[in-house]
Write a protein that holds these residues in place. Structure first.
Motif, PDB file in Angstrom:
ATOM      1  N   GLU A   1       0.850  -1.190   0.000  1.00 49.85           N
ATOM      2  CA  GLU A   1       0.000   0.000   0.000  1.00 49.85           C
ATOM      3  C   GLU A   1       0.885   1.239   0.000  1.00 49.85           C
ATOM      4  O   GLU A   1       2.106   1.139   0.139  1.00 49.85           O
ATOM      5  N   THR A   2       0.272   2.374  -0.124  1.00 50.10           N
ATOM      6  CA  THR A   2       1.009   3.621   0.021  1.00 50.10           C
ATOM      7  C   THR A   2       1.203   3.858   1.508  1.00 50.10           C
ATOM      8  O   THR A   2       0.226   3.883   2.260  1.00 50.10           O
ATOM      9  N   ARG A   3       2.440   4.011   1.913  1.00 49.62           N
ATOM     10  CA  ARG A   3       2.711   4.229   3.338  1.00 49.62           C
ATOM     11  C   ARG A   3       2.238   5.631   3.695  1.00 49.62           C
ATOM     12  O   ARG A   3       2.826   6.614   3.247  1.00 49.62           O
ATOM     13  N   ASP A   4       1.194   5.725   4.486  1.00 47.04           N
ATOM     14  CA  ASP A   4       0.597   7.010   4.865  1.00 47.04           C
ATOM     15  C   ASP A   4       0.898   7.356   6.320  1.00 47.04           C
ATOM     16  O   ASP A   4       0.113   7.978   7.005  1.00 47.04           O
ATOM     17  N   PHE A   5       2.061   6.939   6.765  1.00 46.01           N
ATOM     18  CA  PHE A   5       2.512   7.202   8.129  1.00 46.01           C
ATOM     19  C   PHE A   5       4.029   7.306   8.123  1.00 46.01           C
ATOM     20  O   PHE A   5       4.684   6.869   7.175  1.00 46.01           O
ATOM     21  N   VAL A   6       4.565   7.887   9.178  1.00 44.75           N
ATOM     22  CA  VAL A   6       6.014   7.968   9.372  1.00 44.75           C
ATOM     23  C   VAL A   6       6.364   7.011  10.498  1.00 44.75           C
ATOM     24  O   VAL A   6       5.827   7.125  11.605  1.00 44.75           O
ATOM     25  N   LEU A   7       7.229   6.067  10.213  1.00 46.62           N
ATOM     26  CA  LEU A   7       7.636   5.062  11.193  1.00 46.62           C
ATOM     27  C   LEU A   7       8.867   5.560  11.937  1.00 46.62           C
ATOM     28  O   LEU A   7       9.892   5.858  11.315  1.00 46.62           O
TER      29      LEU A   7
ATOM     30  N   HIS B   1      17.281  -1.941  12.316  1.00 44.77           N
ATOM     31  CA  HIS B   1      15.980  -1.289  12.504  1.00 44.77           C
ATOM     32  C   HIS B   1      15.010  -1.752  11.422  1.00 44.77           C
ATOM     33  O   HIS B   1      15.415  -2.364  10.424  1.00 44.77           O
ATOM     34  N   VAL B   2      13.752  -1.449  11.634  1.00 44.79           N
ATOM     35  CA  VAL B   2      12.720  -1.780  10.661  1.00 44.79           C
ATOM     36  C   VAL B   2      13.004  -0.988   9.382  1.00 44.79           C
ATOM     37  O   VAL B   2      13.263   0.219   9.449  1.00 44.79           O
ATOM     38  N   PRO B   3      12.991  -1.644   8.224  1.00 46.05           N
ATOM     39  CA  PRO B   3      13.245  -0.930   6.975  1.00 46.05           C
ATOM     40  C   PRO B   3      12.317   0.275   6.802  1.00 46.05           C
ATOM     41  O   PRO B   3      11.108   0.181   7.026  1.00 46.05           O
ATOM     42  N   GLY B   4      12.917   1.390   6.433  1.00 47.74           N
ATOM     43  CA  GLY B   4      12.146   2.609   6.200  1.00 47.74           C
ATOM     44  C   GLY B   4      11.895   3.455   7.427  1.00 47.74           C
ATOM     45  O   GLY B   4      11.339   4.544   7.328  1.00 47.74           O
ATOM     46  N   ALA B   5      12.306   2.960   8.596  1.00 52.53           N
ATOM     47  CA  ALA B   5      12.103   3.726   9.826  1.00 52.53           C
ATOM     48  C   ALA B   5      13.102   4.876   9.907  1.00 52.53           C
ATOM     49  O   ALA B   5      14.219   4.781   9.388  1.00 52.53           O
TER      50      ALA B   5
ATOM     51  N   PRO C   1       0.780  18.858  10.318  1.00 51.53           N
ATOM     52  CA  PRO C   1       0.155  18.495  11.605  1.00 51.53           C
ATOM     53  C   PRO C   1      -0.648  17.191  11.573  1.00 51.53           C
ATOM     54  O   PRO C   1      -0.782  16.526  12.584  1.00 51.53           O
ATOM     55  N   GLU C   2      -1.175  16.825  10.404  1.00 48.06           N
ATOM     56  CA  GLU C   2      -2.005  15.611  10.315  1.00 48.06           C
ATOM     57  C   GLU C   2      -1.183  14.343  10.082  1.00 48.06           C
ATOM     58  O   GLU C   2      -1.740  13.234  10.002  1.00 48.06           O
ATOM     59  N   THR C   3       0.138  14.456  10.009  1.00 44.13           N
ATOM     60  CA  THR C   3       1.002  13.290   9.791  1.00 44.13           C
ATOM     61  C   THR C   3       0.817  12.274  10.911  1.00 44.13           C
ATOM     62  O   THR C   3       0.930  12.608  12.085  1.00 44.13           O
ATOM     63  N   LEU C   4       0.538  11.038  10.531  1.00 42.76           N
ATOM     64  CA  LEU C   4       0.429   9.950  11.502  1.00 42.76           C
ATOM     65  C   LEU C   4       1.823   9.382  11.756  1.00 42.76           C
ATOM     66  O   LEU C   4       2.528   8.996  10.818  1.00 42.76           O
ATOM     67  N   PHE C   5       2.211   9.345  13.013  1.00 40.19           N
ATOM     68  CA  PHE C   5       3.475   8.741  13.413  1.00 40.19           C
ATOM     69  C   PHE C   5       3.186   7.381  14.038  1.00 40.19           C
ATOM     70  O   PHE C   5       2.263   7.246  14.840  1.00 40.19           O
ATOM     71  N   VAL C   6       3.979   6.383  13.652  1.00 41.43           N
ATOM     72  CA  VAL C   6       3.924   5.055  14.259  1.00 41.43           C
ATOM     73  C   VAL C   6       5.274   4.865  14.941  1.00 41.43           C
ATOM     74  O   VAL C   6       6.318   4.967  14.293  1.00 41.43           O
ATOM     75  N   VAL C   7       5.240   4.625  16.243  1.00 38.79           N
ATOM     76  CA  VAL C   7       6.469   4.547  17.029  1.00 38.79           C
ATOM     77  C   VAL C   7       6.718   3.117  17.511  1.00 38.79           C
ATOM     78  O   VAL C   7       5.781   2.361  17.748  1.00 38.79           O
ATOM     79  N   TYR C   8       8.002   2.778  17.624  1.00 36.52           N
ATOM     80  CA  TYR C   8       8.363   1.494  18.216  1.00 36.52           C
ATOM     81  C   TYR C   8       9.695   1.637  18.921  1.00 36.52           C
ATOM     82  O   TYR C   8      10.478   2.550  18.660  1.00 36.52           O
ATOM     83  N   CYS C   9       9.935   0.706  19.840  1.00 42.68           N
ATOM     84  CA  CYS C   9      11.228   0.626  20.517  1.00 42.68           C
ATOM     85  C   CYS C   9      11.680  -0.834  20.476  1.00 42.68           C
ATOM     86  O   CYS C   9      11.336  -1.546  19.550  1.00 42.68           O
TER      87      CYS C   9
END
Length: 130
Positions: free
Chosen positions: A39-45, A58-62, A80-88
């Motif tokens: 899909e089109t990645r519509d978030f920032v990892l 790290h996860v590719p593209g992060a 401001p509407e950018t969805l962030f997906v976070v991981y550790c």
């Protein structure tokens, strides 16, 4: 009666509301992988670990954005509407929770990738290095 059924399951509408709400806060490794490949990645990892750990794998593209560096200035390039997906690192680490809290306080949409890097590897997905 087992320890599982001692407390009855919530009624359907209550359970539906609970699980729907949880999905507003989290996503999983398989969904991030699928979105990134089909899909089109519509978030920032965001990998919120240290730069040293990020470089080791790290996860590719992060992108690497350690918790301590998250702030208005660092986010200025993102609408401001950018969805962030976070991981550790994984379930034993609360860095993703801390990052999500900081992003939410800044008014940014955010979800946690549950399982973190441990979950990613458990799913059999590969890492980028460097």
């Amino acid at each position: 009666m087992s320890v599982v059924s001692q407390i009855p399951a919530a009624p359907g509408p209550e359970a539906q509301a609970h699980f729907q709400r949880r999905l507003g806060f989290e996503t999983d490794c398989a969904d991030v992988w699928y979105a990134s490949h089909h899909e089109t990645r519509d978030f920032v990892l965001l990998d919120v670990r240290t730069p040293t750990l990020f470089a080791a794998g790290h996860v590719p593209g992060a992108l690497n954005m350690p918790v301590r560096t998250i702030g208005e200035q660092r986010l200025a390039d993102y609408p401001p509407e950018t969805l962030f997906v976070v991981y550790c690192a994984g379930p034993h680490c609360n860095g993703a929770n801390k990052a999500a809290l900081k992003l939410a306080r800044l008014g940014r949409p955010v979800k946690e990738m549950i399982g973190g890097l441990t979950g990613w590897l458990d799913e059999g997905f590969g890492l980028e290095r460097g």
